[in-house]
Scaffold this motif. Structure first.
Motif, mmCIF file in Angstrom:
data_model
loop_
_atom_site.group_PDB
_atom_site.id
_atom_site.type_symbol
_atom_site.label_atom_id
_atom_site.label_comp_id
_atom_site.label_asym_id
_atom_site.label_seq_id
_atom_site.Cartn_x
_atom_site.Cartn_y
_atom_site.Cartn_z
ATOM 1 N N THR A 1 28.001 33.267 55.254
ATOM 2 C CA THR A 1 28.287 34.103 55.222
ATOM 3 C C THR A 1 29.526 34.291 55.110
ATOM 4 O O THR A 1 30.750 34.501 54.305
ATOM 5 N N LEU A 2 30.193 33.592 56.234
ATOM 6 C CA LEU A 2 30.983 33.682 56.830
ATOM 7 C C LEU A 2 32.519 32.633 55.827
ATOM 8 O O LEU A 2 33.439 32.877 55.493
ATOM 9 N N ALA A 3 31.949 31.358 55.282
ATOM 10 C CA ALA A 3 32.176 30.713 54.291
ATOM 11 C C ALA A 3 33.286 31.220 52.742
ATOM 12 O O ALA A 3 33.690 31.284 51.959
ATOM 13 N N ASP A 4 31.308 31.957 52.454
ATOM 14 C CA ASP A 4 32.212 33.286 51.140
ATOM 15 C C ASP A 4 32.593 33.941 51.830
ATOM 16 O O ASP A 4 33.312 34.256 50.622
ATOM 17 N N VAL A 5 32.793 34.876 52.501
ATOM 18 C CA VAL A 5 34.142 35.554 52.340
ATOM 19 C C VAL A 5 35.281 35.000 53.111
ATOM 20 O O VAL A 5 36.680 35.432 51.868
ATOM 21 N N GLN A 6 35.396 34.048 53.450
ATOM 22 C CA GLN A 6 36.516 33.046 53.634
ATOM 23 C C GLN A 6 37.111 32.881 51.965
ATOM 24 O O GLN A 6 37.683 33.152 51.658
ATOM 25 N N SER A 7 36.042 32.663 51.258
ATOM 26 C CA SER A 7 36.125 32.345 49.875
ATOM 27 C C SER A 7 36.975 33.128 48.893
ATOM 28 O O SER A 7 37.902 33.074 47.975
ATOM 29 N N ALA A 8 36.176 34.173 49.225
ATOM 30 C CA ALA A 8 36.583 35.822 49.028
ATOM 31 C C ALA A 8 38.196 35.942 49.635
ATOM 32 O O ALA A 8 38.837 36.146 48.235
ATOM 33 N N ILE A 9 38.308 35.633 50.244
ATOM 34 C CA ILE A 9 39.550 35.836 51.194
ATOM 35 C C ILE A 9 40.833 35.486 49.887
ATOM 36 O O ILE A 9 42.236 35.798 49.447
ATOM 37 N N THR A 10 40.632 33.971 50.142
ATOM 38 C CA THR A 10 41.628 32.843 49.068
ATOM 39 C C THR A 10 41.780 32.914 47.878
ATOM 40 O O THR A 10 41.845 32.880 47.294
ATOM 41 N N GLY A 11 40.199 33.460 47.317
ATOM 42 C CA GLY A 11 40.143 33.630 45.586
ATOM 43 C C GLY A 11 39.592 32.633 45.496
ATOM 44 O O GLY A 11 39.893 31.978 44.170
ATOM 45 N N GLN A 12 38.838 31.804 46.022
ATOM 46 C CA GLN A 12 37.303 30.698 45.647
ATOM 47 C C GLN A 12 36.039 30.598 45.551
ATOM 48 O O GLN A 12 35.533 30.408 44.746
ATOM 49 N N SER A 13 36.431 32.370 45.244
ATOM 50 C CA SER A 13 35.067 32.665 44.464
ATOM 51 C C SER A 13 35.312 34.132 44.930
ATOM 52 O O SER A 13 36.171 34.653 44.835
ATOM 53 N N GLY A 14 33.788 34.701 44.199
ATOM 54 C CA GLY A 14 33.794 36.259 43.768
ATOM 55 C C GLY A 14 33.700 36.570 42.397
ATOM 56 O O GLY A 14 33.568 35.490 41.584
ATOM 57 N N ALA A 15 33.661 37.462 41.403
ATOM 58 C CA ALA A 15 33.561 37.967 40.700
ATOM 59 C C ALA A 15 34.700 38.548 39.645
ATOM 60 O O ALA A 15 35.222 39.272 40.326
ATOM 61 N N VAL A 16 34.579 38.415 38.758
ATOM 62 C CA VAL A 16 35.900 38.217 37.504
ATOM 63 C C VAL A 16 35.184 38.665 36.670
ATOM 64 O O VAL A 16 34.095 38.037 35.918
ATOM 65 N N ARG A 17 35.126 39.657 35.760
ATOM 66 C CA ARG A 17 35.187 40.433 34.068
ATOM 67 C C ARG A 17 36.226 40.524 33.385
ATOM 68 O O ARG A 17 36.904 41.296 33.749
ATOM 69 N N VAL A 18 36.372 39.164 32.479
ATOM 70 C CA VAL A 18 37.480 40.169 31.160
ATOM 71 C C VAL A 18 36.862 39.868 30.049
ATOM 72 O O VAL A 18 35.685 39.449 29.413
ATOM 73 N N GLY A 19 37.810 41.334 29.443
ATOM 74 C CA GLY A 19 37.832 41.575 28.133
ATOM 75 C C GLY A 19 38.845 40.529 26.990
ATOM 76 O O GLY A 19 39.961 41.095 27.948
ATOM 77 N N ALA A 20 38.819 40.163 25.856
ATOM 78 C CA ALA A 20 39.208 39.465 24.809
ATOM 79 C C ALA A 20 39.143 39.891 23.908
ATOM 80 O O ALA A 20 38.083 39.773 23.144
ATOM 81 N N VAL A 21 40.043 39.681 22.704
ATOM 82 C CA VAL A 21 40.435 39.325 21.299
ATOM 83 C C VAL A 21 40.086 37.808 20.796
ATOM 84 O O VAL A 21 40.191 37.461 21.981
ATOM 85 N N THR A 22 39.154 37.583 19.823
ATOM 86 C CA THR A 22 38.493 36.640 19.594
ATOM 87 C C THR A 22 40.036 35.376 20.189
ATOM 88 O O THR A 22 39.184 34.077 20.617
ATOM 89 N N GLY A 23 40.827 35.888 19.248
ATOM 90 C CA GLY A 23 41.685 34.665 19.403
ATOM 91 C C GLY A 23 42.511 34.281 20.978
ATOM 92 O O GLY A 23 42.844 33.512 21.358
#
Length: 311
Positions: A85-107
Motif C-alpha cells: 500500500t505504501l509503495a502504491d501511494v509513493q508511486s502515485a505521488i511520484t507519477g509511477q502509477s495510478g489511472a489516467v483517461r485520455v480522449g483523442a480524435v483518430t489522427g
C-alpha cells in the motif's frame, strides 16, 4: 484480549515477525536497527498488551508460542499488504502509477497519444491508462463531464473556450489512402484533379477533415464525388479500401502508420502537389480549474512535447 491487542502497532508486528524468522532477539533487533534491550522491552510490552506469552525463552533463542505463531503468521500478511500500500501511494505521488483517461480524435491518438504512452510505460509500468477515440464534440462533452483528464480535439462551435487550458496543436496535412495496386498508386505527388471521379470512403459531414477537402475541391473547381461511404471507423475504412478503388482521405499520422513508405502494406498513401491543410486540426485541452494527477500530468506533458515537436 481483543481490546488489548488493538494496542499493537506496526513496529510490534515487525518485531514479532523478525524474531519468529530469526529465532534470536539480537538478530531481530539488528534487522530492525534497534538495540537488544529496547527489543526486549518491546516484547514484554507486547505480551502485557496481549495478556499471554508470545515467545518461549530458552538458551538457544526464542520460539513463538501458539499465540506467537498466530501473530507472526498474520503479521507477515498484514505487513506485506501495508508495504504494498505504501509503495502504491509513493508511486502515485511520484507519477509511477495510478489511472489516467485520455480522449483523442483518430489522427491524434495514433500520432501522439500512443507514442506518449509507450514512453510513459518505460518509467511507469503500473499506470492504468484508458484511451477513447471519438469525434471532437463527444470528447469535449466527456471532458466537461469529468470522464477525461485531457483530450486531443478541436473545440466545437458554441463551446466557451474560456473554461479550458488549451495547448495549440499543429496544422494537419491530409493524405489519401488507396489499396496498394490502385490505378493512382505510384511515385510522385498527384494533382487534386486526379482525385476527381473516384469513390470516397470518408469521415462524416461537418467534420473538419471532410470540410477541408470539400472546400479545397470546390475552390479549385473540381467536382465532388457522387459516391461516398461515410464512416468514422478505421476498420471499416481499411476493409472497404482493400476491395474497391475507393479513396480515403485521412490524417498524416494514420497514413504513416498503415501505409509507411518502407515496409509491406496493403495500402498506399497518396500526396498532392498542392496539399490540403487543416489549420490547426486539434488542440491539447484540459479543464482550467482541475489539477491533474502526477501520472496524468506526465502523460499530458509527453503528448504536448510530441505535439509541439519537442520529442
Amino acid at each position: 484480549m481483543l481490546n488489548r491487542a488493538n494496542k499493537l502497532k506496526l513496529r510490534d508486528l515487525r518485531l514479532i515477525k523478525a524474531i519468529a524468522e530469526t529465532g534470536q532477539l539480537a538478530l531481530a533487533a539488528e534487522r530492525l536497527a534497534m538495540t537488544q534491550p529496547a527489543a526486549s522491552r518491546m516484547v514484554s510490552g507486547i505480551e502485557q498488551s496481549i495478556g499471554a506469552p508470545v515467545f518461549e525463552r530458552h538458551p538457544k533463542g526464542m520460539t513463538p508460542t501458539a499465540v506467537g505463531k498466530i501473530l507472526a503468521r498474520n503479521a507477515a500478511g498484514l505487513l506485506k499488504g501495508m508495504d504494498q500500500t505504501l509503495a502504491d501511494v509513493q508511486s502515485a505521488i511520484t507519477g509511477q502509477s495510478g489511472a489516467v483517461r485520455v480522449g483523442a480524435v483518430t489522427g491524434a491518438a495514433v500520432g501522439f497519444v500512443v507514442p506518449a504512452i509507450q514512453k510513459l510505460k518505460k518509467t511507469a509500468s503500473g499506470a492504468d491508462i484508458h484511451v477513447d477515440v471519438a469525434p471532437s464534440d463527444v470528447l469535449v462533452e466527456g471532458l466537461l463531464g469529468g470522464e477525461y483528464d485531457f483530450v486531443l480535439s478541436r473545440i466545437p462551435a458554441g463551446t466557451d473556450p474560456r473554461q479550458f487550458q488549451v495547448r495549440r496543436g499543429r496544422v494537419e496535412v491530409i493524405r489519401f489512402l488507396v489499396r496498394r495496386d490502385h490505378p493512382l498508386a505510384g511515385p510522385g505527388p498527384l494533382k487534386t484533379a486526379d482525385l476527381a471521379g473516384w469513390e470516397w470512403v470518408a469521415q462524416g459531414l461537418r467534420t473538419p477533415l471532410r470540410q477541408a477537402i470539400e472546400e479545397a475541391f470546390v475552390s479549385r473547381g473540381i467536382p465532388l464525388p457522387d459516391e461516398i461511404v461515410n464512416t468514422s471507423s478505421l476498420l471499416v475504412m481499411f476493409a472497404y479500401l482493400g476491395s474497391t478503388d475507393a479513396i480515403a482521405p485521412t490524417s498524416r499520422e494514420v497514413a504513416e502508420l498503415v501505409a509507411p513508405t518502407s515496409g509491406a502494406s496493403q495500402l498506399a498513401a497518396l500526396d498532392l502537389e498542392d496539399p490540403i491543410i487543416i489549420n490547426p486540426y486539434y488542440h491539447l485541452i484540459s479543464m482550467k480549474n482541475q489539477s491533474l494527477s502526477p501520472i496524468a500530468m506526465q502523460l499530458h506533458d509527453l503528448v504536448y512535447a510530441a505535439l509541439s515537436g519537442e520529442s
